[in-house]
Scaffold this motif. Sequence first.
Motif, PDB file in Angstrom:
ATOM      1  N   PRO A  42      45.878   7.307  -4.705  1.00  9.64           N
ATOM      2  CA  PRO A  42      44.777   6.976  -5.611  1.00  9.64           C
ATOM      3  C   PRO A  42      45.244   6.749  -7.040  1.00  9.64           C
ATOM      4  N   ILE A  43      46.210   7.516  -7.511  1.00  9.38           N
ATOM      5  CA  ILE A  43      46.735   7.313  -8.863  1.00  9.38           C
ATOM      6  C   ILE A  43      47.430   5.962  -8.962  1.00  9.38           C
ATOM      7  N   ASP A  44      48.215   5.611  -7.941  1.00  8.66           N
ATOM      8  CA  ASP A  44      48.880   4.298  -7.930  1.00  8.66           C
ATOM      9  C   ASP A  44      47.852   3.165  -7.956  1.00  8.66           C
ATOM     10  N   ARG A  45      46.749   3.343  -7.238  1.00  6.28           N
ATOM     11  CA  ARG A  45      45.730   2.299  -7.167  1.00  6.28           C
ATOM     12  C   ARG A  45      45.033   2.115  -8.514  1.00  6.28           C
ATOM     13  N   MET A  46      44.815   3.232  -9.201  1.00  8.52           N
ATOM     14  CA  MET A  46      44.243   3.118 -10.532  1.00  8.52           C
ATOM     15  C   MET A  46      45.189   2.367 -11.463  1.00  8.52           C
ATOM     16  N   GLU A  47      46.475   2.667 -11.372  1.00 12.10           N
ATOM     17  CA  GLU A  47      47.445   1.941 -12.190  1.00 12.10           C
ATOM     18  C   GLU A  47      47.372   0.443 -11.908  1.00 12.10           C
ATOM     19  N   ALA A  48      47.284   0.087 -10.631  1.00 11.56           N
ATOM     20  CA  ALA A  48      47.219  -1.327 -10.264  1.00 11.56           C
ATOM     21  C   ALA A  48      45.950  -1.977 -10.819  1.00 11.56           C
ATOM     22  N   MET A  49      44.836  -1.258 -10.818  1.00  6.30           N
ATOM     23  CA  MET A  49      43.590  -1.815 -11.345  1.00  6.30           C
ATOM     24  C   MET A  49      43.659  -1.985 -12.864  1.00  6.30           C
ATOM     25  N   LEU A  50      44.281  -1.032 -13.538  1.00  5.42           N
ATOM     26  CA  LEU A  50      44.423  -1.143 -14.989  1.00  5.42           C
ATOM     27  C   LEU A  50      45.305  -2.321 -15.372  1.00  5.42           C
ATOM     28  N   ARG A  51      46.299  -2.603 -14.552  1.00  5.16           N
ATOM     29  CA  ARG A  51      47.220  -3.697 -14.859  1.00  5.16           C
ATOM     30  C   ARG A  51      46.712  -5.046 -14.347  1.00  5.16           C
ATOM     31  N   ALA A  52      45.584  -5.019 -13.599  1.00  4.85           N
ATOM     32  CA  ALA A  52      45.088  -6.269 -13.013  1.00  4.85           C
ATOM     33  C   ALA A  52      44.480  -7.195 -14.047  1.00  4.85           C
ATOM     34  N   ASP A  53      44.081  -6.629 -15.182  1.00  3.39           N
ATOM     35  CA  ASP A  53      43.431  -7.442 -16.209  1.00  3.39           C
ATOM     36  C   ASP A  53      44.211  -7.315 -17.508  1.00  3.39           C
ATOM     37  N   ALA A  54      44.223  -8.359 -18.270  1.00  2.00           N
ATOM     38  CA  ALA A  54      44.974  -8.358 -19.530  1.00  2.00           C
ATOM     39  C   ALA A  54      44.180  -7.734 -20.681  1.00  2.00           C
ATOM     40  N   SER A  55      43.055  -7.092 -20.375  1.00  5.90           N
ATOM     41  CA  SER A  55      42.252  -6.479 -21.430  1.00  5.90           C
ATOM     42  C   SER A  55      42.970  -5.262 -22.002  1.00  5.90           C
ATOM     43  N   ALA A  56      42.354  -4.678 -23.030  1.00 10.66           N
ATOM     44  CA  ALA A  56      43.010  -3.560 -23.714  1.00 10.66           C
ATOM     45  C   ALA A  56      42.850  -2.241 -22.984  1.00 10.66           C
TER      46      ALA A  56
END
Length: 429
Positions: free
Chosen positions: A162-176
């Motif tokens: 789950p932590i890895d998946r959150m990281e992937a979601m945070l990096r999925a968009d170029a927003s801040a």
Amino acid sequence: MKRRPAARTAAEMHREWLTLVNTDGPFLAVPPLKRVYPQGIPALGGAAKGALRDAKLEFDRAWDAWRQRREQPGSVDGYRQARDAWIGVILRQVLGWADYFKTAADMPSLASVHKASSANGFVTVAPTGALTHQNLIGALLLVVDPVESLGDLLEDGWAASPIDRMEAMLRADASACSIGLVTDGRWWAIVSAPKGSMAASGEVDSQTWIEEPATRDAFVELLSPKRLIGGKADDRLPALFAESVLAAEDITEALGTQIRRAVELVVSAVSESSSDARSRGEPDPLPQDGDAIYQAVVTVMMRLVFLLFAEERGLLPQGQLFENGYGLAIVLDELEARARDEGEESMDSTRLTWHRLLATSQALYTGASFEDMRLPAYGGSLFDPERFLFLAATTDRGALAIAVSDRVMLHVLRAVQIAKPKGQDARRI
């Protein structure tokens, strides 16, 4: 008249709660926390504390009921209802997200902008919700079914926790947005994944929030709207993580310098033993290969780190016999007391700590059994006495040919003590 205990410094208070967080990567460091919280983390307010306490009773019952029936079909359905109610109280009332919190149903764009998928595309995840203010997203939320740890893999075929998946979601968009919150109800993890930098996470157990208020208060404060979408940008959580990376680099460099100095101290000490032996007309106990000497000393350092960590975590035998004969956890305190009461110079003539280290290393490798203590033979190359025979070589009189003074070991233990791994890094040893 009893002397009042000295007030703890802000650094000590921050270190205390940080030790109770299972961290991975460059998590929050003390210097930026001291800058923003020079008096320590503020205590949780009465209303928030009351809401947490009331909601926790119901959630704990649901968690226990699920644990007892976890193998039964549909057992997780009842748990999900209690989990979502508990999470709602924590987010809206305890953290203070209130109307700033939007679910995925409130913000359909979350699923399209921040979704992440496995390499084969068979598994896709999207945020459960987010903390928002106008056009700013302060943090993403991911809620999952109950797990043993948010760092463990799930069973849906995607080799990502789950932590890895959150990281992937945070990096999925170029927003801040670089901050995520992951929870299954019991376990809660803060995730930082800034663009172009290392990810970090810190996991806490909500079942300890009553007994360990310092960790709870820090968790609540760091995830408050003020630290995510309000106040000065330099004092928000993403800035604290960025500052922590720089602090970690400085600390790593300082630790490396200290450990190198400690290695140099031991190399110098064993060289003096060699010189003393030659001056007495005895054989040189050291090999001619300088690299072998250096490797032996580095191995000694690694043994110390391992033993201190294992003893601290209760992985070695407990009791007076082990503590008095083999344990190293209390040795630094004893050496510090001697240095304070007698002066460091008096420790040049004793070598008890070095003898104890060799004895403990031997015991871990071959095992030891006494009436009140049993230590199994662990073997392994780290403690193999055959690797560096000269460390335990004896003279004709039966004394160790190489022995490092307690004064040197005092400085070595000081360096090693602060270099011990913590959190998830420690579990990898």
